[in-house]
Design a protein around this motif. Structure first.
Motif, mmCIF file in Angstrom:
data_model
loop_
_atom_site.group_PDB
_atom_site.id
_atom_site.type_symbol
_atom_site.label_atom_id
_atom_site.label_comp_id
_atom_site.label_asym_id
_atom_site.label_seq_id
_atom_site.Cartn_x
_atom_site.Cartn_y
_atom_site.Cartn_z
ATOM 1 N N ALA A 1 0.857 -1.180 0.000
ATOM 2 C CA ALA A 1 0.000 0.000 0.000
ATOM 3 C C ALA A 1 0.893 1.229 0.000
ATOM 4 N N ARG A 2 0.529 2.187 -0.820
ATOM 5 C CA ARG A 2 1.259 3.450 -0.906
ATOM 6 C C ARG A 2 0.245 4.563 -0.685
ATOM 7 N N TYR A 3 0.574 5.550 0.129
ATOM 8 C CA TYR A 3 -0.328 6.668 0.422
ATOM 9 C C TYR A 3 0.433 7.968 0.212
ATOM 10 N N GLU A 4 -0.120 8.843 -0.590
ATOM 11 C CA GLU A 4 0.510 10.124 -0.880
ATOM 12 C C GLU A 4 -0.390 11.229 -0.358
ATOM 13 N N GLY A 5 0.167 12.127 0.445
ATOM 14 C CA GLY A 5 -0.639 13.113 1.140
ATOM 15 C C GLY A 5 -1.174 12.471 2.408
ATOM 16 N N PHE A 6 -1.816 13.261 3.234
ATOM 17 C CA PHE A 6 -2.243 12.728 4.522
ATOM 18 C C PHE A 6 -3.688 13.081 4.823
ATOM 19 N N GLY A 7 -4.281 12.285 5.733
ATOM 20 C CA GLY A 7 -5.647 12.540 6.162
ATOM 21 C C GLY A 7 -6.640 12.378 5.029
ATOM 22 N N LYS A 8 -7.722 13.142 5.110
ATOM 23 C CA LYS A 8 -8.808 13.041 4.137
ATOM 24 C C LYS A 8 -8.364 13.390 2.722
ATOM 25 N N GLU A 9 -7.316 14.191 2.605
ATOM 26 C CA GLU A 9 -6.854 14.621 1.285
ATOM 27 C C GLU A 9 -5.901 13.612 0.644
ATOM 28 N N GLY A 10 -5.412 12.643 1.428
ATOM 29 C CA GLY A 10 -4.452 11.671 0.910
ATOM 30 C C GLY A 10 -5.080 10.717 -0.090
ATOM 31 N N LYS A 11 -4.228 10.140 -0.922
ATOM 32 C CA LYS A 11 -4.649 9.183 -1.940
ATOM 33 C C LYS A 11 -3.774 7.948 -1.814
ATOM 34 N N GLY A 12 -4.417 6.784 -1.775
ATOM 35 C CA GLY A 12 -3.676 5.544 -1.637
ATOM 36 C C GLY A 12 -3.861 4.627 -2.826
ATOM 37 N N HIS A 13 -2.933 3.681 -2.953
ATOM 38 C CA HIS A 13 -3.005 2.657 -3.985
ATOM 39 C C HIS A 13 -2.519 1.340 -3.392
ATOM 40 N N ILE A 14 -3.224 0.278 -3.718
ATOM 41 C CA ILE A 14 -2.893 -1.064 -3.225
ATOM 42 C C ILE A 14 -2.541 -1.944 -4.419
ATOM 43 N N THR A 15 -1.474 -2.725 -4.271
ATOM 44 C CA THR A 15 -1.055 -3.676 -5.293
ATOM 45 C C THR A 15 -0.843 -5.030 -4.622
ATOM 46 N N THR A 16 -1.371 -6.085 -5.236
ATOM 47 C CA THR A 16 -1.184 -7.428 -4.710
ATOM 48 C C THR A 16 -0.133 -8.184 -5.514
ATOM 49 N N GLN A 17 0.482 -9.136 -4.864
ATOM 50 C CA GLN A 17 1.538 -9.949 -5.470
ATOM 51 C C GLN A 17 1.068 -10.587 -6.778
ATOM 52 N N SER A 18 -0.155 -11.073 -6.807
ATOM 53 C CA SER A 18 -0.667 -11.760 -7.995
ATOM 54 C C SER A 18 -0.934 -10.819 -9.151
ATOM 55 N N GLY A 19 -1.061 -9.528 -8.855
ATOM 56 C CA GLY A 19 -1.387 -8.559 -9.886
ATOM 57 C C GLY A 19 -2.876 -8.364 -10.081
ATOM 58 N N VAL A 20 -3.697 -9.097 -9.324
ATOM 59 C CA VAL A 20 -5.145 -8.924 -9.415
ATOM 60 C C VAL A 20 -5.518 -7.483 -9.097
ATOM 61 N N LEU A 21 -4.852 -6.905 -8.106
ATOM 62 C CA LEU A 21 -4.983 -5.482 -7.828
ATOM 63 C C LEU A 21 -3.643 -4.843 -8.164
ATOM 64 N N THR A 22 -3.669 -3.885 -9.045
ATOM 65 C CA THR A 22 -2.457 -3.157 -9.407
ATOM 66 C C THR A 22 -2.760 -1.671 -9.293
ATOM 67 N N ASP A 23 -2.128 -1.035 -8.322
ATOM 68 C CA ASP A 23 -2.358 0.386 -8.070
ATOM 69 C C ASP A 23 -3.845 0.709 -7.942
ATOM 70 N N GLN A 24 -4.576 -0.182 -7.251
ATOM 71 C CA GLN A 24 -6.011 0.031 -7.015
ATOM 72 C C GLN A 24 -6.187 1.187 -6.043
ATOM 73 N N PHE A 25 -6.966 2.183 -6.437
ATOM 74 C CA PHE A 25 -7.156 3.387 -5.639
ATOM 75 C C PHE A 25 -7.937 3.099 -4.359
ATOM 76 N N TYR A 26 -7.516 3.735 -3.281
ATOM 77 C CA TYR A 26 -8.300 3.792 -2.054
ATOM 78 C C TYR A 26 -7.963 5.075 -1.316
ATOM 79 N N GLY A 27 -8.878 5.504 -0.488
ATOM 80 C CA GLY A 27 -8.685 6.724 0.281
ATOM 81 C C GLY A 27 -9.867 6.937 1.208
ATOM 82 N N PHE A 28 -9.936 8.092 1.818
ATOM 83 C CA PHE A 28 -10.991 8.395 2.788
ATOM 84 C C PHE A 28 -12.378 8.177 2.195
ATOM 85 N N ASN A 29 -12.599 8.673 0.984
ATOM 86 C CA ASN A 29 -13.941 8.597 0.407
ATOM 87 C C ASN A 29 -14.314 7.211 -0.110
ATOM 88 N N THR A 30 -13.328 6.342 -0.364
ATOM 89 C CA THR A 30 -13.667 4.965 -0.734
ATOM 90 C C THR A 30 -13.941 4.138 0.522
#
Length: 141
Positions: free
Chosen positions: A8-37
């Protein structure tokens, strides 16, 4: 021993931050997540959704193997998981994971179904990992 990874990578902090999740298998690649998701309805994923998917998948596979060991080879299993995130002081706690199973297994008696489902619930590795309350509502169709 099997090890699976995700990052998981998160850029910025708190409600304004934006994250991305990547799984080893590649099923999720830079899948967005953050406060509003997580707390709203913005498209993307969140940790609770991923835990729910893991719990539903793990339990369903555990029950599938238990049914095979008991001599059953036909039928279907469909499990949904609801993971609850609640306010806990200034933070949050995952308080429960509830599984709902709908199963169609020709020739399976209710008593055996109940025992196999309960055993799979108790012994699924994700159920063991989850320290929150975990409940199962299983229906044999």
């Amino acid at each position: 021993m099997t090890t699976r990874t995700a990052t998981a990578r998160y850029e910025g902090f708190g409600k304004e931050g934006k994250g991305h999740i990547t799984t080893q298998s590649g099923v999720l690649t830079d899948q967005f997540y953050g406060f509003n998701t997580r707390f709203g309805d913005e498209p993307g994923t969140n940790p609770e959704e991923l835990i729910a998917a893991a719990h539903a998948g793990c339990f369903t596979m555990a029950l599938s193997f238990a049914l095979a060991r008991a001599g059953f080879s036909e039928g279907s299993l469909e499990t949904s998981a609801a993971v609850k995130l609640e306010q806990d002081g200034d933070g949050f706690t995952i308080t429960r994971s509830d599984l709902t199973l709908k199963a169609s297994v020709p020739g399976l008696a209710q008593e055996q179904f109940d025992a196999l489902a309960a055993g799979a619930h108790a012994n699924c590795p994700v159920s063991k990992l989850i320290k929150a309350q975990s409940n199962l509502d299983a229906t044999l169709l």
